[in-house]
Design an enzyme around this catalytic site. Structure first.
Site, mmCIF file in Angstrom:
data_model
loop_
_atom_site.group_PDB
_atom_site.id
_atom_site.type_symbol
_atom_site.label_atom_id
_atom_site.label_comp_id
_atom_site.label_asym_id
_atom_site.label_seq_id
_atom_site.Cartn_x
_atom_site.Cartn_y
_atom_site.Cartn_z
ATOM 1 C CB CYS A 2 50.497 16.992 30.458
ATOM 2 S SG CYS A 2 52.051 17.628 31.036
ATOM 3 N NE ARG A 27 47.617 12.572 27.763
ATOM 4 C CZ ARG A 27 47.750 12.416 26.471
ATOM 5 N NH1 ARG A 27 47.326 11.306 25.908
ATOM 6 N NH2 ARG A 27 48.299 13.352 25.730
ATOM 7 C CD1 TRP A 75 56.251 12.211 32.464
ATOM 8 C CD2 TRP A 75 57.048 13.751 31.059
ATOM 9 N NE1 TRP A 75 57.500 11.814 32.067
ATOM 10 C CE2 TRP A 75 58.015 12.732 31.203
ATOM 11 C CE3 TRP A 75 57.346 14.819 30.215
ATOM 12 C CZ2 TRP A 75 59.243 12.749 30.551
ATOM 13 C CZ3 TRP A 75 58.563 14.847 29.566
ATOM 14 C CH2 TRP A 75 59.504 13.808 29.734
ATOM 15 C CG ASN A 101 49.486 17.453 26.464
ATOM 16 O OD1 ASN A 101 48.834 16.726 25.735
ATOM 17 N ND2 ASN A 101 50.743 17.235 26.694
ATOM 18 N N GLY A 102 51.937 19.963 26.235
ATOM 19 C CA GLY A 102 52.785 20.263 25.077
ATOM 20 C C GLY A 102 53.962 21.113 25.495
ATOM 21 C CD GLU A 481 59.087 -4.355 23.396
ATOM 22 O OE1 GLU A 481 59.769 -3.367 23.092
ATOM 23 O OE2 GLU A 481 58.040 -4.260 24.051
ATOM 24 C CE LYS A 485 57.489 -3.158 27.361
ATOM 25 N NZ LYS A 485 57.191 -2.699 26.066
ATOM 26 C CD GLU A 488 58.707 0.216 29.248
ATOM 27 O OE1 GLU A 488 58.483 1.420 29.052
ATOM 28 O OE2 GLU A 488 58.348 -0.670 28.455
ATOM 29 C CG HIS A 504 82.463 -7.802 18.317
ATOM 30 N ND1 HIS A 504 83.674 -7.892 17.666
ATOM 31 C CD2 HIS A 504 81.649 -8.730 17.745
ATOM 32 C CE1 HIS A 504 83.595 -8.827 16.733
ATOM 33 N NE2 HIS A 504 82.369 -9.342 16.762
ATOM 34 C CE LYS A 604 50.225 3.199 26.398
ATOM 35 N NZ LYS A 604 51.074 1.996 26.422
#
Ligand code: F6R
Length: 609
Positions: A2, A27, A75, A101-102, A481, A485, A488, A504, A604
Site C-alpha cells: 500500500c 507498492r 494492496w 498501510n500495514g 533467481e 524473475k 513473477e 530425483h 514492491k
C-alpha cells in the site's frame, strides 16, 4: 504494501497529488482513492483498479486546488480489492478519514468493542476499524484522538488522518510501516517512500518508530506515542528526479537492468579503493570479525537468492559455517544464534516485515546484526548494529534487478574483507578476484549488447508451458533467481533446481513443450552440467544454455544459447548470469503482453507478514 500520499500546505492541484500517488503505485495497485479539502469543500473519491482509472474519473476536477489531502493505493490484505474496501476509510461518526498501510492484528477485537458502542462498519478492512477507533476518542482535538487510538492498536501501521472538524490539519503516524514527509515551498507532502516526493521536495523528515506528526499549513509538530514533544530533523534530499524516471525506456524494469553496470561501478567506487577493500564505516571491529563463529543470513525473495550466493562464497573463503534461510521461516525456527555469531539481513527496501522480525529475534539472542540494504533511513538499517549500503538508487520495477546485483557485489566484497581479516584467502587469489570484480561492469555491458538476440530467443520460448532453470554450485541460486524473475512477470510456471536433483523428480516434467534453461559457465562443475544437458536432450526438452563463448561440449545439445563472458574467476559469474536471465524474463513477458513493472498480485515492499 500500500502507498500513502498526502499534502498539507497553501494549495496544490489535485493532478499534482495524483501524480505523487502514481509514484507509489508499485507498492500496490488493486484499488485507490483520495480525500481532499479546500475552503469548506471536501472531495472523496475511490475506485477499484489502478490510479489511471481514478484519474480518468476525476476528469476536470484534477485542475481544482486543495490545501489538505490524503491519497492511497492499495494492496489488499483484509477484504477484497473492491471499491468499498478502498481507502480513505471514513468513520461511522465524527467524519474522520484514514489511510493506512500495514496490518492491525487486533482489529477483530477492537471492532467488537466499537460495535458495542454503536459503531457500524461497511467494509471488511482492518483500516476502517482505525477510523472508528479514532472517532471513539475524538472530543475536540484530532491529534489527541489519534494519540489515544494508537496506544490500542497492535500490528504494523502507517496512518494519515484527516478530520472534517479540523480540516486544516493532517495527522501522520508511523509504527513498523514506513512514512516520511517531504518539505517543499508549497507545503508538506506525506509519502510512504522517498521517490514519491523527490520531484516536489528539497528536504525530508523521516518519521521514526512510534512517532506522530501534526502537519499544518506552515508548521509541523512531532510527538512520541507517549506524548513527548520531539525535535523535527530535516535532511536534504540527495537523489535526483531523473533516477526515478524511465528515461526513454519502455519500462522501469528494463531501465533498471541497463543501470547495473553503473550502480555496480558505484559500489566498487565506494567499497574498493586502490585495490583495497574499504568497509571502514562498519561498526564491527576487526577483533569481532576475526572471532566470528557462525554466520546466519536471512532475506526474502530475490534478496534471499543473493544470500544463497554469498553462502557459497563465504564458506569457501572464510571457512566459517554459513546458514541461510528465508526470513519467513527463520523467524519461526528455534535457531540458536549466540554472541559470537554474525546475523546478516539483506533487503532492498529495508521494510520487509519477515526480515525485520527475523532480525529482532537474532538481536534478542545477542547476535550482532549487519544489514545490507538499499534504503538508508529504513527500519532494517535503524535496527541493525552495522550496515552496508547498496547504491542501486530507487528501484521502481516490482521485479528486483539492480538491487540484486548490487547486493551480490557488496556481499562478495564483504566476504573478501572478512577473509582478509581472518587470513583465509591467499594474497594472490584475493588480488585475482578483486581484479575480476572490478571488470564486472564492463562484462555486464557486453551482455546488455546482446539484448536483441535475447529478445529473439525469448520469442521462440515464450509459448512454452513451463520452464526449469538448472544450475550447480554458486549458480544454483542463479537458477532460483532466473525462475523467480520469469514467473513473477510472465506468469509462466518456472522452477529453479540444482541440476544434480533432476533425476530425483523434475526430469519427469521434460518433453518437447517444456523449456530448460541450463546455466553452465566453464567452472569446476561444467562437466556435470554437460551430462545433465544430454539427459534433457534425450527426453526432447528444449534447451536454452547460458554458456561461455567458444563452448564446444554443451553447444551441440542446446537449442539456443546466450553467451556470458568467460571470467578468470568463475565464482563471480552469478553477477553476469543475472543480467542474461533478467533480459530473458523481460522479453518473454513483453511477448506475452504482461504488465511488467506492476505484475498482478505483487507489491514492491512486503510490509506485512
Ligand atoms: C522479486 C522481488 C521480491 C523481493 C522481496 C524482498 O523480484 O523483488 O522477491 O526481493 O520481496 O524484498 P526486499 O529486498 O525489499 O526485502
Amino acid at each position: 504494501m500500500c502507498g500513502i500520499f498526502g499534502y498539507k500546505g497553501k494549495e496544490v492541484k489535485l493532478s499534482c497529488l495524483i501524480e505523487g500517488l502514481k509514484r507509489l503505485e508499485y507498492r500496490g495497485y488493486d484499488s485507490c482513492g483520495v480525500v481532499s479539502y479546500n475552503l469548506e469543500k471536501f472531495l472523496c473519491q475511490k475506485n477499484s483498479g489502478k490510479i489511471q482509472k481514478l484519474k480518468k474519473d476525476l476528469g476536470a476536477k484534477l485542475n481544482d486546488k486543495y490545501s489538505s489531502a490524503l491519497l492511497h493505493t492499495r494492496w489488499a490484505t483484509h477484504g477484497k480489492p473492491v471499491k468499498l474496501n478502498a481507502h480513505p476509510h471514513k468513520s461511522f461518526k465524527k467524519n474522520i478519514y484514514v489511510v493506512h498501510n500495514g496490518i492491525i492484528e487486533n482489529h477483530l477485537d477492537l471492532k467488537k468493542k466499537l460495535k458495542k458502542k454503536g459503531y457500524k462498519f461497511k467494509t471488511d478492512t482492518d483500516s476502517e476499524v482505525v477510523a472508528n477507533l479514532i472517532a471513539s476518542f475524538y472530543k475536540n482535538s484530532i491529534e489527541k484522538a489519534v494519540a489515544s487510538a494508537v496506544k490500542k492498536l497492535k500490528g504494523a501501521f502507517a496512518l494519515g488522518v484527516l478530520s472534517e472538524s479540523e480540516p486544516d490539519k493532517i495527522v501522520a503516524v508511523r509504527h513498523r510501516s514506513p512514512l516520511l514527509i517531504g518539505v517543499a515551498d508549497k507545503g508538506f507532502f506525506l509519502a510512504s517512500d522517498l521517490p514519491a516526493v523527490i520531484p516536489l521536495a528539497k528536504e525530508v523528515i523521516y518519521l521514526k518508530e512510534k512517532q506522530i506528526a501534526v502537519l499544518e499549513e506552515n508548521k509541523i509538530k512531532l510527538y512520541s506515542f507517549e506524548g513527548k514533544k520531539l525535535r523535527v530533523k530535516k535532511e536534504k534530499i540527495e537523489i535526483k528526479t531523473e533516477e526515478a524516471k524511465k528515461k526513454g525506456f519502455k519500462h522501469f524494469m528494463l531501465k533498471e537492468i541497463y543501470e547495473q553496470p553503473k550502480v555496480l561501478q558505484d559500489s566498487l567506487d565506494i567499497y574498493l579503493k586502490d585495490s583495497k577493500i574499504n568497509f571502514d564505516q562498519l561498526k564491527l571491529t576487526k577483533k569481532y570479525l576475526k572471532g566470528i563463529k557462525n554466520i546466519f543470513i536471512t532475506a526474502c525473495g530475490t534478496a534471499f537468492h543473493a544470500a544463497y550466493v554469498a553462502k557459497y562464497f563465504l564458506e569457501r573463503h572464510t571457512k566459517i559455517k554459513v546458514e541461510v534461510d528465508t526470513s519467513s521461516e527463520f523467524r519461526y525456527r528455534d535457531f540458536n544464534v549466540s554472541k559470537g555469531d554474525l546475523f546478516i539481513a539483506i533487503s532492498q527496501s529495508g521494510e520487509t516485515a519477515d526480515t525485520l522480525a527475523a532480525l529482532k529475534k537474532a538481536k534478542q539472542q545477542k547476535a550482532k546484526v549487519l544489514s545490507i540494504c538499499n534504503v538508508i533511513g529504513s527500519s532494517l538499517v535503524r535496527e541493525s548494529d552495522s550496515f552496508i549500503y547498496t547504491p542501486a538508487g530507487p528501484e521502481i520495477g516490482v521485479a528486483s534487478t539492480k538491487a540484486y546485483t548490487t547486493q551480490l557485489i557488496c556481499l562478495y566484497l564483504f566476504c573478501l574483507h572478512l577473509a582478509t581479516i581472518k587470513n583465509t584467502v591467499p594474497k594472490e587469489e584475493r588480488k585475482k578476484i578483486l581484479k575480476e570484480l572490478s571488470k564486472i561492469p564492463f562484462y555486464q555491458r557486453k551482455i546488455l549488447k546482446q539484448n536483441k538476440k535475447i529478445a529473439a530467443i525469448a520469442k521462440k520460448f515464450s509459448k512454452m508451458g513451463c520452464f526449469l532453470f538448472l544450475g550447480r554450485g554458486i549458480n544454483f541460486p542463479s537458477a532460483l533467481e532466473g525462475a523467480l524473475k520469469l514467473k513473477e512477470i510472465s506468469y509462466i510456471p518456472a522452477e529453479g533446481y540444482p541440476a544434480g536433483e533432476m533425476k530425483h523428480g523434475p526430469i519427469a516434467l521434460i518433453d518437447e513443450y517444456r523449456a530448460v534453461v541450463c546455466i553452465a559457465p566453464k567452472d569446476h562443475l561444467y562437466e556435470k552440467m554437460a551430462s545433465n544437458l544430454q539427459e534433457i536432450k534425450a527426453r526432447k526438452g528444449k534447451i536454452l544454455a547460458i554458456i561461455n563463448p567458444a563452448d564446444k561440449e554443451i553447444l551441440p545439445f542446446a537449442d539456443q544459447a546466450i553467451y556470458i563472458p568467460r571470467l578468470n574467476y568463475q565464482e563471480l559469474s552469478p553477477l553476469l548470469v543475472a543480467v542474461a536471465l533478467q533480459l530473458l524474463a523481460y522479453s518473454v513477458a513483453r511477448n506475452l503482453g504482461a504488465e511488467i513493472d506492476q505484475p498482478r498480485n505483487l507489491a514492491k515492499s512486503v510490509t506485512v507478514e
